[in-house]
Design an enzyme around this catalytic site. Structure first.
Site, short mmCIF file in Angstrom:
data_model
loop_
_atom_site.label_atom_id
_atom_site.label_comp_id
_atom_site.label_asym_id
_atom_site.label_seq_id
_atom_site.Cartn_x
_atom_site.Cartn_y
_atom_site.Cartn_z
N ARG A 272 24.28 45.51 43.04
CA ARG A 272 25.34 44.49 43.00
C ARG A 272 25.12 43.50 41.85
O ARG A 272 26.04 42.83 41.42
CB ARG A 272 25.42 43.74 44.35
N TYR B 178 50.42 36.02 33.52
CA TYR B 178 50.40 37.16 34.44
C TYR B 178 50.57 36.65 35.88
O TYR B 178 49.91 35.68 36.28
CB TYR B 178 49.06 37.87 34.26
N ASP C 104 43.26 35.12 28.11
CA ASP C 104 43.45 36.47 28.63
C ASP C 104 44.00 37.28 27.45
O ASP C 104 45.17 37.14 27.07
CB ASP C 104 44.43 36.45 29.80
N LYS D 296 43.57 48.23 30.99
CA LYS D 296 44.63 48.46 30.02
C LYS D 296 44.04 49.10 28.75
O LYS D 296 43.55 50.20 28.83
CB LYS D 296 45.37 47.15 29.75
C1 LIG Z 1 46.71 43.82 34.40
C2 LIG Z 1 46.48 42.43 33.96
C3 LIG Z 1 45.60 41.57 34.62
C4 LIG Z 1 44.88 41.97 35.88
O1 LIG Z 1 44.00 43.02 35.64
P1 LIG Z 1 43.59 44.10 36.77
O2 LIG Z 1 42.69 45.01 36.02
O3 LIG Z 1 44.84 44.73 37.26
O4 LIG Z 1 42.90 43.34 37.84
C5 LIG Z 1 45.42 40.30 34.12
N1 LIG Z 1 46.07 39.88 33.01
C6 LIG Z 1 46.93 40.67 32.37
C7 LIG Z 1 47.61 40.15 31.15
C8 LIG Z 1 47.17 41.97 32.80
O5 LIG Z 1 48.04 42.74 32.16
#
Ligand SMILES: *Cc1c(COP(=O)(O)O)cnc(C)c1O
Length: 411
Positions: free
Chosen positions: A55, A115, A187, A212
């Site tokens: 962990r 988001y 982000d 992504k």
């Molecule tokens: C998909 C996404 C998230 C969240 O990520 P997960 O991997 O689904 O938890 C946060 N910010 C943006 C801009 C995203 O596209």
């Protein structure tokens, strides 16, 4: 030794350390045996690097984190930084918020175009614990300056917003945040480390949903946070205690994705630029939103910000990269016509997410912006005929042919 004992241990740790596989193994081990009791004591005290429990961290995560850190700090002149991997982008964001030092009564200011789950995390999980949060239009410097008068401790913004692909000036955001004693968390999911490296622009935390672009193949969920070395202990504690570490197999898939990230993103950006330019010429398309188009309100900022960073990464011969996602509006279409269009597509897959090798299309009205009131959507410019396309690795001509044949249903 009893056969049962032997069966559990035989073969394990037999491989000499001198054996060096070209692919980091998936270290599927829940715990680690130290070289000695003294060594474990050192690791537990944080006085020596090493592994003690699955962990906390494991070697496959270490390999992935080293890879992402190298990309995120490329050209930054050796500023000490750390990268930690997480079970999802949301786990990464959660840890970064906690590590930023915000507590009861503190204000977190968050970009208006953020988001949906980021907003929900602040509103539904953290606000009930005493954190305050507010949103601000970060694209409007005077409105942002007014919001910063509330002395937030943390500002959260995206390098490229969803779904209209707005691009804030991150260096200006960092300066404005720091001037009031706030940290900046970026982000950078939509930009990927290829277009934008927020730490070099002054951000305190750079976070990605590695689900992504970084992993990029539509086969795993993952997240990463990169930050100045001073944030390492806070991030590690948040991860260890909330149990948000990325598991070995997912770390391995994500690390495999990293190897082709520059190739994939470059191609996706070049295809997205070509598709955006072509769609802008089609009479059936009422609007195209893409930062690479001169018509986009943030074209100049994107050119400056991504130009410097992406050209340094992939070479100026490729020109500035503006991202692999675009949005477009179907002229005169309502919800039913958009549904018909989506159902007719064959190559572009109608699915949530982005950054994959497959092109993915989404309809913000029924997905990412479902919970937003019609008034707020209208204010943000998210119309009922707007679609978001994440361009994959298919040939742009094939994707355009797919869009064209689906458009025929609307005629
Ligand atoms: C998909 C996404 C998230 C969240 O990520 P997960 O991997 O689904 O938890 C946060 N910010 C943006 C801009 C995203 O596209």
């Amino acid at each position: 030794m009893d056969l049962t004992t032997l069966a559990v241990h035989a073969g394990e740790r037999a491989a000499a350390p001198s054996e060096r596989p070209v692919s980091t193994p998936i270290y599927a081990s829940s715990t680690f045996v130290p070289a000695s009791a003294g060594a474990l004591d050192q690791i537990a005290a944080g006085a020596a690097p090493g592994y003690m429990y699955g962990r906390y961290t494991h070697p496959t995560a270490t390999a992935l984190e080293a890879a992402v850190l190298a990309l995120e700090t490329a050209g930054a002149g050796g500023v000490p930084a750390v990268c930690l991997s997480f079970a999802s982008g949301m786990a990464a964001l959660h840890a970064a918020i906690l590590a930023s030092g915000v507590g009861r009564g503190d204000v977190v200011l968050c970009a208006e175009e953020i988001y949906g789950a980021t907003l929900a995390l602040l509103r539904d999980l953290l606000a009930p614990l005493g954190l305050q949060f507010a949103t601000a239009p970060v694209m409007d410097p005077s409105a942002l300056a007014a919001a910063l008068q509330n002395r937030p401790r943390l500002l959260i913004a995206e390098a490229i917003s969803n779904p209209l692909l707005r691009v804030p000036d991150l260096a200006a955001l960092a300066q404005a945040a720091h001037a009031v004693g706030a940290k900046l968390l970026v982000d950078a999911t939509f930009a990927s480390p290829l277009l934008c490296r927020p730490l070099a622009l002054g951000a305190d935390f750079s976070m990605h949903s590695a689900t992504k672009y970084i992993a990029g193949h539509g086969d795993t969920v993952a997240g990463v946070v990169t930050a100045a070395a001073a944030e390492a202990a806070g991030l590690a504690t948040a991860r260890k205690l909330a149990g948000g570490l990325l598991a070995p197999f997912e770390a391995w898939l994500t690390l495999r994705g990293v190897k082709t990230l520059p190739l994939r993103v470059r191609r996706q950006c070049e295809s997205a630029a070509a598709i955006a330019a072509e769609l802008a010429r089609w009479p059936e398309i009422a609007a195209v939103h893409y930062p690479g188009l001169p018509s986009h309100p943030d074209h100049a900022v994107a050119q400056r910000q991504f130009g410097a960073q992406s050209c340094a990464q992939v070479g100026p011969q490729h020109g500035t990269l503006y991202g692999g996602v675009l949005a477009f509006a179907l002229r005169g279409a309502g919800r039913n016509q958009v549904f018909a269009f989506l159902d007719r597509l064959r190559l572009c897959l109608h699915a949530t997410s982005l950054g994959d090798v497959q092109s993915l299309i989404s309809y913000p009205l029924i997905s990412s912006h479902r919970e937003i009131s019609p008034r707020q959507r209208q204010r943000l410019g998210i119309t009922d005929n707007l679609l978001r396309l994440s361009v994959g690795l298919e040939a742009p001509a094939d994707l355009l042919a797919d869009l064209r044949q689906a458009l025929a249903t609307l005629a």
